[in-house]
Design a protein around this motif. Sequence first.
Motif, PDB file in Angstrom:
ATOM      1  N   GLU A  85      16.395  -0.011  -7.773  1.00 30.17           N
ATOM      2  CA  GLU A  85      16.929   0.965  -6.893  1.00 30.17           C
ATOM      3  C   GLU A  85      15.803   1.892  -6.387  1.00 30.17           C
ATOM      4  N   ALA A  86      14.867   2.032  -6.853  1.00 27.38           N
ATOM      5  CA  ALA A  86      13.686   2.633  -6.764  1.00 27.38           C
ATOM      6  C   ALA A  86      12.183   2.201  -5.766  1.00 27.38           C
ATOM      7  N   PRO A 100       5.671   1.902   3.244  1.00 25.20           N
ATOM      8  CA  PRO A 100       4.823   0.449   3.120  1.00 25.20           C
ATOM      9  C   PRO A 100       4.659   0.441   1.570  1.00 25.20           C
ATOM     10  N   VAL A 101       5.635  -0.631   1.433  1.00 20.76           N
ATOM     11  CA  VAL A 101       6.061  -0.991  -0.094  1.00 20.76           C
ATOM     12  C   VAL A 101       4.988  -2.013  -0.701  1.00 20.76           C
ATOM     13  N   HIS A 102       3.980  -3.282   0.452  1.00 19.73           N
ATOM     14  CA  HIS A 102       3.462  -4.654   0.623  1.00 19.73           C
ATOM     15  C   HIS A 102       2.316  -3.472   0.334  1.00 19.73           C
ATOM     16  N   SER A 103       1.493  -2.702   1.089  1.00 20.11           N
ATOM     17  CA  SER A 103       0.427  -2.132   1.103  1.00 20.11           C
ATOM     18  C   SER A 103       0.186  -1.725  -0.186  1.00 20.11           C
ATOM     19  N   ALA A 104      -1.387  -1.570   0.298  1.00 22.51           N
ATOM     20  CA  ALA A 104      -2.719  -1.212  -1.250  1.00 22.51           C
ATOM     21  C   ALA A 104      -2.568   0.704  -1.403  1.00 22.51           C
ATOM     22  N   VAL A 157      12.927   7.955 -10.142  1.00 26.78           N
ATOM     23  CA  VAL A 157      11.100   7.975  -9.876  1.00 26.78           C
ATOM     24  C   VAL A 157      10.326   6.982  -9.671  1.00 26.78           C
ATOM     25  N   ALA A 158       9.369   7.016  -8.531  1.00 26.14           N
ATOM     26  CA  ALA A 158       9.164   5.296  -9.153  1.00 26.14           C
ATOM     27  C   ALA A 158       7.710   5.407  -7.606  1.00 26.14           C
ATOM     28  N   VAL A 159       5.801   4.920  -8.463  1.00 26.80           N
ATOM     29  CA  VAL A 159       4.814   4.930  -7.351  1.00 26.80           C
ATOM     30  C   VAL A 159       5.023   3.951  -7.282  1.00 26.80           C
ATOM     31  N   ILE A 160       4.936   2.828  -5.849  1.00 24.95           N
ATOM     32  CA  ILE A 160       4.652   1.666  -5.443  1.00 24.95           C
ATOM     33  C   ILE A 160       3.590   1.573  -4.733  1.00 24.95           C
ATOM     34  N   SER A 161       3.263   0.347  -4.689  1.00 25.82           N
ATOM     35  CA  SER A 161       2.174  -0.186  -4.054  1.00 25.82           C
ATOM     36  C   SER A 161       1.606  -1.988  -4.707  1.00 25.82           C
ATOM     37  N   LEU A 162       1.875  -2.169  -3.382  1.00 25.36           N
ATOM     38  CA  LEU A 162       1.655  -4.158  -2.876  1.00 25.36           C
ATOM     39  C   LEU A 162       2.853  -4.463  -3.384  1.00 25.36           C
ATOM     40  N   ILE A 173       5.797  -2.086  -8.587  1.00 23.80           N
ATOM     41  CA  ILE A 173       6.145  -0.634  -9.082  1.00 23.80           C
ATOM     42  C   ILE A 173       4.803  -1.178 -10.151  1.00 23.80           C
ATOM     43  N   VAL A 174       4.728   0.483  -9.849  1.00 24.82           N
ATOM     44  CA  VAL A 174       3.313   0.424 -10.493  1.00 24.82           C
ATOM     45  C   VAL A 174       3.763   1.873 -11.322  1.00 24.82           C
ATOM     46  N   ASN A 175       4.410   2.743 -11.465  1.00 25.94           N
ATOM     47  CA  ASN A 175       4.586   3.930 -12.480  1.00 25.94           C
ATOM     48  C   ASN A 175       6.263   3.808 -12.098  1.00 25.94           C
ATOM     49  N   ALA A 176       6.908   4.089 -13.170  1.00 28.88           N
ATOM     50  CA  ALA A 176       8.259   4.051 -12.254  1.00 28.88           C
ATOM     51  C   ALA A 176       8.595   4.923 -14.055  1.00 28.88           C
ATOM     52  N   ARG A 177       9.983   5.593 -13.979  1.00 24.07           N
ATOM     53  CA  ARG A 177      10.530   6.704 -14.881  1.00 24.07           C
ATOM     54  C   ARG A 177      11.797   6.876 -14.368  1.00 24.07           C
ATOM     55  N   SER A 178      13.865   6.619 -15.252  1.00 24.97           N
ATOM     56  CA  SER A 178      14.175   7.087 -14.539  1.00 24.97           C
ATOM     57  C   SER A 178      15.007   8.252 -15.696  1.00 24.97           C
TER      58      SER A 178
END
Length: 340
Positions: A134-135, A145-149, A164-169, A172-177
């Motif tokens: 879902e994030a 820009p989910v595909h961006s660096a 909650v999520a941090v997204i890059s490239l 999902i780099v880090n996430a918490r639900s």
Amino acid sequence: MRWAPLGRDLAIDLGTATTQVHVRGRGVVVDEPSLVAVDTTSGRMVAAGEAARDMLGRTPERVLVLRPLSDGVITDSDVTEQMLRHFVERARPSRLLRPRAVVCVPSAVTGVERRALEDAAMRCGARGVYVLEEAMAAAIGADLPVHSATGSMVVDMGGGTTDVAVISLGGIVNARSVRVGGDEVDEAIVAGVRAEHDLLLGERSAEDIKLRVGAVWPLARPLTTRVRGRDLSTGLPRTVELGSDEVRRLVEPVTAQVVEAVRLVLDICPPELAGDLLDAGIVLTGGAAQLRGWTERLRHELGIPVRLADDPQHAVIRGAGACVDDFGSLERVLAGPGRR
């Protein structure tokens, strides 16, 4: 495997509070409460969605209105399947062709819970099921820009969960639900009014209070509303007046859990991405994010920019729908049997 451009494939956001279905080429065709009215004598569904919501508190003894999902996961598989089948059959343009489906799940869903969602979709006529967190769906739906660096951060507040999520490239780099959302806010209002005013409220009354005067940050102009419930001492109807400051205090234990989840994700965020977030900030999505004061509260607590996405209530289904409409470019954010 190619995604057939037949306009019949589906994206499904089976949420605790709302179920939304997107059909390729048609957009969102179902957006209704995740409620089912069941005949307890036969176990059959009497009504679903808005029709079931209209029956809340008004049913005869043999009819029960219930939510078949809790905290974003299935609690009653039979009722969930009946509800989902009802919505999918309304959305399917053809009864002869079995669609493929993208199904959204909370980030912290277990393997068993994920399999239950996949199985429910398969039994409702899907011939292949893809899973999308879902994030990630919310981030795509919010045009991040989910595909961006460059890092992006999304906080998706639903009825039963907050992701909650941090997204890059593209990942999902880090996430918490946390299994806290709009439903827990309603429950906190019911419990608080009962404790402080000796007044029993119904589910719909609590939701109305949240919509009218709910807040998580002090308002420049405090709001008030009058609410009617049953006096627990006399058993008779009684009316009390509630203000936004009182409601904010009642729901504080719930909102504090969301703030802490966001803080924990930021604490473990890689330094390079943390720097990106200082510029890009946090984007809020989900129906519960529309509660007054969330942007101010998080900005104050965390010291970084926060904004509410456009049409936050539909960000997840828009993101899942984008995966259905443009499968080739978004395939790598999906997982599921369809990838074999």
